[in-house]
Design an enzyme around this catalytic site. Structure first.
Site, PDB file in Angstrom:
ATOM      1  N   GLY A   9       1.009  -1.518  -0.077  1.00  0.00           N
ATOM      2  CA  GLY A   9      -0.226  -0.347   0.092  1.00  0.00           C
ATOM      3  C   GLY A   9       0.874   1.311  -0.344  1.00  0.00           C
ATOM      4  CG  LEU A  11       1.417   3.556  -5.504  1.00  0.00           C
ATOM      5  CD1 LEU A  11       0.946   3.630  -5.953  1.00  0.00           C
ATOM      6  CD2 LEU A  11       3.123   4.763  -5.457  1.00  0.00           C
ATOM      7  N   GLY A  12      -0.020   4.575  -0.782  1.00  0.00           N
ATOM      8  CA  GLY A  12      -1.136   5.307   0.047  1.00  0.00           C
ATOM      9  C   GLY A  12      -0.592   6.871   0.894  1.00  0.00           C
ATOM     10  NE  ARG A  37      -3.872   3.583  -5.262  1.00  0.00           N
ATOM     11  CZ  ARG A  37      -3.255   4.776  -5.197  1.00  0.00           C
ATOM     12  NH1 ARG A  37      -3.131   6.320  -5.707  1.00  0.00           N
ATOM     13  NH2 ARG A  37      -2.438   5.002  -3.286  1.00  0.00           N
ATOM     14  CE1 TYR A 134      -8.816   1.002   8.113  1.00  0.00           C
ATOM     15  CE2 TYR A 134     -10.339   2.771   9.799  1.00  0.00           C
ATOM     16  CZ  TYR A 134      -9.006   2.191   8.933  1.00  0.00           C
ATOM     17  OH  TYR A 134      -7.924   3.050   9.562  1.00  0.00           O
ATOM     18  CE  LYS A 138      -6.906  -0.423   9.585  1.00  0.00           C
ATOM     19  NZ  LYS A 138      -5.328  -1.249   8.784  1.00  0.00           N
TER      20      LYS A 138
END
Ligand code: NAD
Ligand code: SER
Length: 301
Positions: A9, A11-12, A37, A134, A138
């Site tokens: 992840g 590119l976040g 991505r 979400y 977690k």
């Protein structure tokens, strides 16, 4: 071979800055940035591809994984099944690879683990009854940290505020979007009420906390190691507007709450981070005004 790092992840919002910080600390060639991505500086890796993760960990002789791939709260509520798959199944795939190759693992938690029954200043230990899918993912992540037989560490990040990459579909995105709107249009339409107070943190503090917790000897970390509370600065949307007006006196904000108000209302106003402070010396550097000043300096440079 020294430390070899895999970031998922990458590119976040967090990955954009964490990869820079890790590259500075360990050398660019030792940090393998990946994301679902496509991008020039990032390899393609879907965390739902267990075999792909394993072969990359093996081929690159990875010793530490920073697992940032996830769907955040607002995107997650729109597609709860995908949120569960990416956040829980994806994490389990990463844990399996970490276990097989003896990697240390950082996997962030969130203030979204708390639910409406949490005190307004969230203690480290309290019943975790999140209102969002979400948040539930977690909580599972924190439990896996304690049961998976991997050196796995996590932080309950507050809403993170930064200027280098856009916020990624969370409830706290208003506290990032507001700066861009203030500079571009002089006005922002905020999707939570003016009196909505949430725990927030400037990205520099979050990156420092991430590097710090991974440097702590394992024996110093207690039962909170899957998700330490860490506080930055806590403020209402109205207080954020007032702080921005120190830079842009004509800036205006209107408030049109949407479904994200419900998620925000289910989270605490503030965080008690005494355990992180006493176990590994956590302390934030940015209060509200310092964060706002840093955001304007960054956005104008
Ligand atoms: P983000 O949405 O900005 O970035 C997540 C990245 O994951 C994106 O680049 C996305 O392309 C990638 N991704 C999505 N599905 C993927 C998949 N199947 N395989 C590989 N990559 C995939 O999120 P962020 O703000 O950088 O958050 C990173 C982590 O920190 C997440 O676990 C998030 O829950 C946690 N966190 C963030 C905040 C915050 O305010 N930003 C607060 C608390 C916790
Ligand atoms: N900032 C995140 C969100 O709003 C909290 O984990 O989803």
């Amino acid at each position: 071979m020294g430390t070899r790092i895999l970031v998922t992840g990458a590119l976040g919002q967090i990955g954009t800055e964490l990869v820079e910080a890790l590259a500075e600390k360990y050398g660019l060639g030792n940090v393998i940035a990946t994301d679902v991505r496509e991008s020039d500086n990032c390899r393609s890796l879907d965390v739902m591809d267990a075999e792909g993760i394993l072969s990359l960990v093996e081929g690159e002789e990875i010793t530490e994984i920073y697992h940032l791939a996830a769907l955040l709260s607002a995107t997650g509520e729109k597609n709860p099944e995908l949120c569960w798959k990416v956040n829980v199944d994806g994490l389990e795939n990463v844990i399996a690879a970490a276990k097989q190759h003896d990697c240390r693992l950082f996997a962030p938690s969130s203030i979204a683990v708390f639910g409406p029954d949490c005190p307004s200043i969230a203690p480290q230990v309290t019943p975790l009854n999140p209102a969002t899918v979400y948040g539930k993912t977690k909580v599972v992540g924190e439990q896996l940290a304690m049961t998976s037989d991997v050196d796995m560490r996590g932080l309950r990040y507050p809403g993170l505020i930064s200027y280098k990459a856009p916020a990624g579909g969370g409830t706290t995105d208003y506290a990032v979007e507001i700066f861009h709107a203030a500079l571009a249009e002089g006005h922002y339409t905020c999707f939570v009420r003016e009196d909505t107070q949430l725990p927030m943190m400037y990205m520099d503090d979050a990156i420092r906390a991430t590097l710090e917790i991974m440097d702590v000897p394992a024996e110093k970390l207690g039962n909170a190691r899957g998700g330490y509370n860490i506080a930055g600065c806590s403020f209402t949307a109205g207080e954020l507007v007032a702080s921005i007006q120190r830079h842009l006196p004509d800036f205006t904000c209107s408030y049109v709450p949407d479904i994200r108000q419900k998620y925000a209302d289910s989270w605490p106003d503030d965080i008690d981070d005494d355990v992180a402070r006493s176990e590994w010396g956590w302390a934030p550097k940015y209060d509200l005004d310092a964060m706002v000043d840093a955001m304007f300096t960054g956005l104008r440079s």
